[in-house]
Design a protein around this motif. Structure first.
Motif, PDB file in Angstrom:
ATOM      1  N   GLU A 162      -9.583  -1.547  -4.269  1.00  0.00           N
ATOM      2  CA  GLU A 162      -9.719  -3.008  -4.274  1.00  0.00           C
ATOM      3  C   GLU A 162      -9.176  -3.644  -3.002  1.00  0.00           C
ATOM      4  O   GLU A 162      -9.774  -4.575  -2.469  1.00  0.00           O
ATOM      5  CB  GLU A 162      -8.998  -3.599  -5.492  1.00  0.00           C
ATOM      6  N   ASN A 163      -8.052  -3.150  -2.512  1.00  0.00           N
ATOM      7  CA  ASN A 163      -7.353  -3.801  -1.403  1.00  0.00           C
ATOM      8  C   ASN A 163      -7.700  -3.260  -0.023  1.00  0.00           C
ATOM      9  O   ASN A 163      -7.351  -3.886   0.978  1.00  0.00           O
ATOM     10  CB  ASN A 163      -5.839  -3.704  -1.611  1.00  0.00           C
ATOM     11  N   HIS A 164      -8.324  -2.102   0.041  1.00  0.00           N
ATOM     12  CA  HIS A 164      -8.605  -1.465   1.338  1.00  0.00           C
ATOM     13  C   HIS A 164     -10.047  -0.969   1.401  1.00  0.00           C
ATOM     14  O   HIS A 164     -10.299   0.195   1.730  1.00  0.00           O
ATOM     15  CB  HIS A 164      -7.637  -0.301   1.585  1.00  0.00           C
ATOM     16  N   GLN A 178       1.981  -3.855  -2.057  1.00  0.00           N
ATOM     17  CA  GLN A 178       2.154  -3.327  -3.408  1.00  0.00           C
ATOM     18  C   GLN A 178       1.555  -1.937  -3.576  1.00  0.00           C
ATOM     19  O   GLN A 178       2.065  -1.134  -4.345  1.00  0.00           O
ATOM     20  CB  GLN A 178       1.512  -4.261  -4.426  1.00  0.00           C
ATOM     21  N   ASP A 179       0.473  -1.657  -2.842  1.00  0.00           N
ATOM     22  CA  ASP A 179      -0.148  -0.347  -3.003  1.00  0.00           C
ATOM     23  C   ASP A 179       0.815   0.779  -2.647  1.00  0.00           C
ATOM     24  O   ASP A 179       0.755   1.857  -3.207  1.00  0.00           O
ATOM     25  CB  ASP A 179      -1.445  -0.230  -2.213  1.00  0.00           C
ATOM     26  N   ARG A 180       1.734   0.525  -1.754  1.00  0.00           N
ATOM     27  CA  ARG A 180       2.745   1.546  -1.424  1.00  0.00           C
ATOM     28  C   ARG A 180       3.680   1.801  -2.597  1.00  0.00           C
ATOM     29  O   ARG A 180       4.096   2.929  -2.838  1.00  0.00           O
ATOM     30  CB  ARG A 180       3.552   1.122  -0.201  1.00  0.00           C
ATOM     31  N   LEU A 216      -1.369   7.556 -10.702  1.00  0.00           N
ATOM     32  CA  LEU A 216      -2.160   7.830  -9.504  1.00  0.00           C
ATOM     33  C   LEU A 216      -3.554   7.212  -9.614  1.00  0.00           C
ATOM     34  O   LEU A 216      -4.090   6.695  -8.630  1.00  0.00           O
ATOM     35  CB  LEU A 216      -2.261   9.333  -9.246  1.00  0.00           C
ATOM     36  N   ARG A 217      -4.116   7.238 -10.791  1.00  0.00           N
ATOM     37  CA  ARG A 217      -5.428   6.599 -10.996  1.00  0.00           C
ATOM     38  C   ARG A 217      -5.329   5.090 -10.757  1.00  0.00           C
ATOM     39  O   ARG A 217      -6.232   4.493 -10.170  1.00  0.00           O
ATOM     40  CB  ARG A 217      -5.952   6.906 -12.394  1.00  0.00           C
ATOM     41  N   GLU A 218      -4.243   4.502 -11.214  1.00  0.00           N
ATOM     42  CA  GLU A 218      -4.030   3.061 -10.976  1.00  0.00           C
ATOM     43  C   GLU A 218      -3.860   2.792  -9.485  1.00  0.00           C
ATOM     44  O   GLU A 218      -4.413   1.830  -8.949  1.00  0.00           O
ATOM     45  CB  GLU A 218      -2.798   2.572 -11.753  1.00  0.00           C
ATOM     46  N   LYS A 237      -8.945   6.363   4.661  1.00  0.00           N
ATOM     47  CA  LYS A 237      -7.694   6.579   5.399  1.00  0.00           C
ATOM     48  C   LYS A 237      -6.483   6.335   4.492  1.00  0.00           C
ATOM     49  O   LYS A 237      -5.519   7.097   4.499  1.00  0.00           O
ATOM     50  CB  LYS A 237      -7.653   5.648   6.608  1.00  0.00           C
ATOM     51  N   GLN A 238      -6.542   5.280   3.709  1.00  0.00           N
ATOM     52  CA  GLN A 238      -5.411   4.885   2.868  1.00  0.00           C
ATOM     53  C   GLN A 238      -5.171   5.838   1.695  1.00  0.00           C
ATOM     54  O   GLN A 238      -4.054   5.976   1.229  1.00  0.00           O
ATOM     55  CB  GLN A 238      -5.628   3.459   2.333  1.00  0.00           C
ATOM     56  N   ILE A 239      -6.206   6.504   1.226  1.00  0.00           N
ATOM     57  CA  ILE A 239      -6.104   7.330   0.020  1.00  0.00           C
ATOM     58  C   ILE A 239      -5.527   8.717   0.283  1.00  0.00           C
ATOM     59  O   ILE A 239      -5.165   9.433  -0.650  1.00  0.00           O
ATOM     60  CB  ILE A 239      -7.490   7.431  -0.676  1.00  0.00           C
ATOM     61  N   ILE A 240      -5.365   9.101   1.521  1.00  0.00           N
ATOM     62  CA  ILE A 240      -4.941  10.466   1.853  1.00  0.00           C
ATOM     63  C   ILE A 240      -3.617  10.846   1.185  1.00  0.00           C
ATOM     64  O   ILE A 240      -3.487  11.927   0.600  1.00  0.00           O
ATOM     65  CB  ILE A 240      -4.867  10.663   3.378  1.00  0.00           C
ATOM     66  N   VAL A 241      -2.627   9.984   1.249  1.00  0.00           N
ATOM     67  CA  VAL A 241      -1.327  10.284   0.630  1.00  0.00           C
ATOM     68  C   VAL A 241      -1.477  10.407  -0.882  1.00  0.00           C
ATOM     69  O   VAL A 241      -0.902  11.298  -1.505  1.00  0.00           O
ATOM     70  CB  VAL A 241      -0.269   9.224   1.009  1.00  0.00           C
TER      71      VAL A 241
END
Length: 110
Positions: free
Chosen positions: A80-82, A47-49, A71-73, A88-92
């Motif tokens: 929460e999920n990573h 879902q994060d994607r 984007l804040r959400e 690493k996940q937040i870069i995009v």
């Protein structure tokens, strides 16, 4: 607008939805946004994607202020999920933030 031009060159090098996605003329933005929202509500894996793509679509629809809220959400969901690999996940997402702020002409934030 030299500062804005220099920033645009840097933004063009980012790996984010603003660089990957097709132009709005080639897709039905409303339909795509509804499908993403439906996938989130249905509890589809990754879902994060989907949360990360909604701000891009919202900005293309001309509502960049709402895109910042999206984007804040997305950032909250990623936290929460990573927890172990958040950086690493937040870069995009950070790349998307930069582009949205650029669209809003808030160059300091971009």
């Amino acid at each position: 607008d030299t500062q804005k031009d220099l920033l645009k060159v840097k933004l063009d090098q980012l790996q984010c939805h603003f660089m990957w996605a097709p132009q709005k003329e080639n897709i039905d933005l409303d339909d795509l946004k509804h499908r993403l929202e439906d996938s989130i509500q249905a509890g589809v894996k990754y879902q994060d994607r989907f949360y990360n793509q909604i701000p891009f679509i919202t900005c293309l629809q001309g509502n960049c202020e709402e895109a910042i809220q999206n984007l804040r959400e997305d950032e909250k969901i990623l936290r929460e999920n990573h927890k172990d690999d958040f950086e690493k996940q937040i870069i995009v997402t950070y790349g998307n933030y930069a582009w949205v702020y650029y669209q809003l002409d808030q160059l300091e934030e971009a």
